[in-house]
Design a protein around this motif. Structure first.
Motif, PDB file in Angstrom:
ATOM      1  N   ARG A  90       2.898   6.918  -0.834  1.00 32.51           N
ATOM      2  CA  ARG A  90       1.535   7.290  -0.449  1.00 32.51           C
ATOM      3  C   ARG A  90       1.112   6.657   0.876  1.00 32.51           C
ATOM      4  O   ARG A  90       0.213   7.158   1.557  1.00 32.51           O
ATOM      5  N   MET A  91       1.754   5.558   1.261  1.00 35.42           N
ATOM      6  CA  MET A  91       1.413   4.886   2.518  1.00 35.42           C
ATOM      7  C   MET A  91       1.929   5.646   3.739  1.00 35.42           C
ATOM      8  O   MET A  91       1.443   5.442   4.850  1.00 35.42           O
ATOM      9  N   LYS A  92       2.892   6.534   3.541  1.00 33.70           N
ATOM     10  CA  LYS A  92       3.482   7.269   4.669  1.00 33.70           C
ATOM     11  C   LYS A  92       2.466   8.144   5.386  1.00 33.70           C
ATOM     12  O   LYS A  92       2.649   8.488   6.548  1.00 33.70           O
ATOM     13  N   GLU A  93       1.386   8.487   4.693  1.00 36.96           N
ATOM     14  CA  GLU A  93       0.335   9.310   5.300  1.00 36.96           C
ATOM     15  C   GLU A  93      -0.190   8.687   6.590  1.00 36.96           C
ATOM     16  O   GLU A  93      -0.593   9.392   7.514  1.00 36.96           O
ATOM     17  N   TRP A  94      -0.190   7.359   6.659  1.00 34.85           N
ATOM     18  CA  TRP A  94      -0.751   6.666   7.814  1.00 34.85           C
ATOM     19  C   TRP A  94       0.289   6.309   8.866  1.00 34.85           C
ATOM     20  O   TRP A  94      -0.037   5.681   9.872  1.00 34.85           O
ATOM     21  N   GLY A  95       1.515   6.685   8.663  1.00 41.86           N
ATOM     22  CA  GLY A  95       2.564   6.456   9.656  1.00 41.86           C
ATOM     23  C   GLY A  95       2.639   5.006  10.088  1.00 41.86           C
ATOM     24  O   GLY A  95       2.664   4.096   9.262  1.00 41.86           O
TER      25      GLY A  95
END
Length: 120
Positions: A90-95
């Motif tokens: 889910r953290m990948k959304e923020w690159g």
């Protein structure tokens, strides 16, 4: 109980975007043991003689201070959660974080052992 505290400079026109990021981050933190998360938008901050919230984050024109804290059962849980949260899909959304609605380089943060905790 262990507290992680944050002071964050946020452009006033990015308030909603900041809230959205915080809302999306909460379930991730909760899943790794955080028991409470508060984000508080500047409402009444006075300028100090020697230091203050604004100077702590080198506040720029058009920005507001967010005072935030996360409550964990203990320091061990907070420490163990960090790498797990960073690896969470889910953290990948923020690159790489460069598109966040705040300047992370001026954010102040730290961990605190609870000295006193009372609630009505």
């Amino acid at each position: 109980m262990y507290i992680q505290g944050f002071l964050v400079p946020v452009p006033a026109d990015k308030k909603d975007a900041y809230r959205e990021v915080a809302e999306k981050f909460w379930p991730i933190a909760r899943d790794y043991g955080c028991t409470a998360h508060v984000e508080a938008w500047e409402a009444d901050i006075k300028d100090g003689q020697h230091t203050d919230f604004r100077r702590a984050v080198d506040l720029q024109e058009g920005e507001r201070v967010v005072f935030s804290w996360m409550i964990w059962p203990d320091k061990a849980t907070a420490d163990a959660s960090h790498d797990k949260m960073m690896a969470d899909e889910r953290m990948k959304e923020w690159g790489d974080g460069s598109d966040m609605p705040f300047d992370g380089k001026r954010m102040v943060f730290g961990g605190f052992d609870v000295l006193m905790h009372k609630e009505a």
